[in-house]
Design a protein around this motif. Structure first.
Motif, PDB file in Angstrom:
ATOM      1  N   GLU A  41      -9.073  69.189  -6.573  1.00 36.41           N
ATOM      2  CA  GLU A  41      -8.219  68.805  -7.700  1.00 36.41           C
ATOM      3  C   GLU A  41      -7.178  69.882  -7.970  1.00 36.41           C
ATOM      4  N   LYS A  42      -7.592  71.143  -7.938  1.00 39.02           N
ATOM      5  CA  LYS A  42      -6.656  72.253  -8.159  1.00 39.02           C
ATOM      6  C   LYS A  42      -5.588  72.275  -7.067  1.00 39.02           C
ATOM      7  N   ILE A  43      -5.996  72.121  -5.835  1.00 42.40           N
ATOM      8  CA  ILE A  43      -5.055  72.114  -4.713  1.00 42.40           C
ATOM      9  C   ILE A  43      -4.049  70.976  -4.882  1.00 42.40           C
ATOM     10  N   MET A  44      -4.538  69.794  -5.176  1.00 43.99           N
ATOM     11  CA  MET A  44      -3.661  68.632  -5.282  1.00 43.99           C
ATOM     12  C   MET A  44      -2.752  68.714  -6.514  1.00 43.99           C
ATOM     13  N   ARG A  45      -3.252  69.307  -7.578  1.00 42.00           N
ATOM     14  CA  ARG A  45      -2.418  69.520  -8.769  1.00 42.00           C
ATOM     15  C   ARG A  45      -1.256  70.454  -8.421  1.00 42.00           C
ATOM     16  N   ASP A  46      -1.541  71.506  -7.654  1.00 46.16           N
ATOM     17  CA  ASP A  46      -0.497  72.451  -7.242  1.00 46.16           C
ATOM     18  C   ASP A  46       0.536  71.793  -6.325  1.00 46.16           C
ATOM     19  N   SER A  83       1.769  65.647   2.390  1.00 48.70           N
ATOM     20  CA  SER A  83       1.566  67.020   1.928  1.00 48.70           C
ATOM     21  C   SER A  83       0.227  67.165   1.217  1.00 48.70           C
ATOM     22  N   LEU A  84      -0.122  66.217   0.355  1.00 54.34           N
ATOM     23  CA  LEU A  84      -1.414  66.264  -0.350  1.00 54.34           C
ATOM     24  C   LEU A  84      -2.569  66.314   0.652  1.00 54.34           C
ATOM     25  N   LYS A  85      -2.531  65.443   1.647  1.00 53.28           N
ATOM     26  CA  LYS A  85      -3.609  65.389   2.633  1.00 53.28           C
ATOM     27  C   LYS A  85      -3.607  66.623   3.531  1.00 53.28           C
ATOM     28  N   GLY A  86      -2.433  67.033   3.968  1.00 56.34           N
ATOM     29  CA  GLY A  86      -2.342  68.173   4.881  1.00 56.34           C
ATOM     30  C   GLY A  86      -2.758  69.484   4.248  1.00 56.34           C
ATOM     31  N   VAL A  87      -2.234  69.769   3.060  1.00 52.06           N
ATOM     32  CA  VAL A  87      -2.560  71.026   2.384  1.00 52.06           C
ATOM     33  C   VAL A  87      -4.033  71.059   1.994  1.00 52.06           C
ATOM     34  N   LEU A  92      -9.212  73.443   2.424  1.00 55.50           N
ATOM     35  CA  LEU A  92     -10.658  73.227   2.323  1.00 55.50           C
ATOM     36  C   LEU A  92     -11.367  73.625   3.613  1.00 55.50           C
ATOM     37  N   ARG A  93     -10.767  73.339   4.758  1.00 52.97           N
ATOM     38  CA  ARG A  93     -11.382  73.746   6.028  1.00 52.97           C
ATOM     39  C   ARG A  93     -11.424  75.265   6.136  1.00 52.97           C
ATOM     40  N   LYS A  94     -10.411  75.926   5.585  1.00 52.90           N
ATOM     41  CA  LYS A  94     -10.371  77.385   5.620  1.00 52.90           C
ATOM     42  C   LYS A  94     -11.388  77.994   4.652  1.00 52.90           C
ATOM     43  N   GLU A  95     -11.501  77.424   3.453  1.00 55.42           N
ATOM     44  CA  GLU A  95     -12.352  77.990   2.409  1.00 55.42           C
ATOM     45  C   GLU A  95     -13.828  77.614   2.551  1.00 55.42           C
ATOM     46  N   ASN A 106     -13.427  70.992  13.052  1.00 51.64           N
ATOM     47  CA  ASN A 106     -12.337  71.968  13.007  1.00 51.64           C
ATOM     48  C   ASN A 106     -10.929  71.376  12.991  1.00 51.64           C
ATOM     49  N   THR A 107     -10.775  70.069  12.898  1.00 53.20           N
ATOM     50  CA  THR A 107      -9.426  69.519  13.000  1.00 53.20           C
ATOM     51  C   THR A 107      -9.008  68.632  11.835  1.00 53.20           C
ATOM     52  N   LYS A 108      -9.813  67.718  11.418  1.00 52.45           N
ATOM     53  CA  LYS A 108      -9.376  66.719  10.437  1.00 52.45           C
ATOM     54  C   LYS A 108     -10.382  66.578   9.306  1.00 52.45           C
ATOM     55  N   LEU A 109      -9.862  66.432   8.115  1.00 50.58           N
ATOM     56  CA  LEU A 109     -10.681  66.095   6.953  1.00 50.58           C
ATOM     57  C   LEU A 109     -10.520  64.620   6.626  1.00 50.58           C
ATOM     58  N   TRP A 110      -9.264  64.165   6.599  1.00 48.70           N
ATOM     59  CA  TRP A 110      -8.962  62.818   6.127  1.00 48.70           C
ATOM     60  C   TRP A 110      -8.782  61.823   7.264  1.00 48.70           C
ATOM     61  N   SER A 111      -9.133  60.580   6.970  1.00 49.70           N
ATOM     62  CA  SER A 111      -8.746  59.481   7.832  1.00 49.70           C
ATOM     63  C   SER A 111      -7.217  59.413   7.815  1.00 49.70           C
ATOM     64  N   PRO A 112      -6.589  58.967   8.903  1.00 50.99           N
ATOM     65  CA  PRO A 112      -5.127  58.894   8.897  1.00 50.99           C
ATOM     66  C   PRO A 112      -4.572  57.834   7.941  1.00 50.99           C
ATOM     67  N   SER A 113      -5.402  56.900   7.511  1.00 47.91           N
ATOM     68  CA  SER A 113      -4.939  55.851   6.611  1.00 47.91           C
ATOM     69  C   SER A 113      -5.161  56.252   5.152  1.00 47.91           C
ATOM     70  N   TYR A 114      -4.548  55.509   4.248  1.00 48.84           N
ATOM     71  CA  TYR A 114      -4.706  55.755   2.816  1.00 48.84           C
ATOM     72  C   TYR A 114      -4.333  54.489   2.061  1.00 48.84           C
ATOM     73  N   TYR A 115      -4.687  54.444   0.802  1.00 48.95           N
ATOM     74  CA  TYR A 115      -4.262  53.368  -0.092  1.00 48.95           C
ATOM     75  C   TYR A 115      -3.265  53.953  -1.080  1.00 48.95           C
ATOM     76  N   ALA A 116      -2.171  53.243  -1.292  1.00 53.25           N
ATOM     77  CA  ALA A 116      -1.203  53.608  -2.315  1.00 53.25           C
ATOM     78  C   ALA A 116      -0.787  52.332  -3.017  1.00 53.25           C
ATOM     79  N   GLY A 117      -0.944  52.308  -4.327  1.00 50.67           N
ATOM     80  CA  GLY A 117      -0.559  51.129  -5.082  1.00 50.67           C
ATOM     81  C   GLY A 117       0.078  51.501  -6.399  1.00 50.67           C
ATOM     82  N   SER A 118       1.025  50.681  -6.799  1.00 55.40           N
ATOM     83  CA  SER A 118       1.576  50.842  -8.141  1.00 55.40           C
ATOM     84  C   SER A 118       0.814  49.880  -9.039  1.00 55.40           C
TER      85      SER A 118
END
Length: 138
Positions: A41-46, A83-87, A92-95, A106-118
């Motif tokens: 949450e802190k990372i994504m807020r930043d 940026s949210l997913k990458g950072v 998190l992988r580093k910490e 050692n490579t991926k945290l997130w699935s390449p897909s996502y949901y975005a809705g208004s």
């Protein structure tokens, strides 16, 4: 921004743009603890702040997270999401190297897909309640 007034002001515009975002872990692994979610949450807020956005709400479960982001019309949503997913993945992988080895190969945290809705027909409070009612790990 005035919390009681959801209309934000840009240099040449007024806007109220919000997106409900959902990111899932790669292979839907049950990765997150409450400690991970607090740090995320802190990372994504930043990251949101760096883009001139506001993280309105954040919560998650062991294999996914929900975000509600208020963003200006000058921000391209796909760029913010990348940026949210990458950072968050990189930090998190580093910490948390123990989890990196166990879950993320050692490579991926997130699935390449996502949901975005208004959510024009729904109030912010209704979406916040939905995000808050996730089954967060203890």
């Amino acid at each position: 921004m005035d919390k009681n007034n959801e209309i934000r002001k840009g240099r040449h515009c007024l806007y109220d743009l919000k997106a409900h975002l959902v990111f899932v872990t790669k292979y839907r692994y049950n990765v997150f603890t409450d400690e991970h979610l607090k740090r995320m949450e802190k990372i994504m807020r930043d990251v949101c702040s760096d883009f001139g956005c506001e993280l309105v709400e954040f919560n998650g479960e062991t294999d996914h997270v929900h975000l509600i982001v208020s963003y200006p019309p000058t921000t391209q949503l796909s760029t913010l999401i990348n940026s949210l997913k990458g950072v968050s993945s990189r930090l998190l992988r580093k910490e948390y190297p123990d989890l990196r080895k166990r879950y993320w190969n050692n490579t991926k945290l997130w699935s390449p897909s996502y949901y975005a809705g208004s959510y024009g027909g729904t109030t912010t409070e209704q979406i916040k309640q939905y995000a808050q009612n996730q089954n967060r790990p203890h």
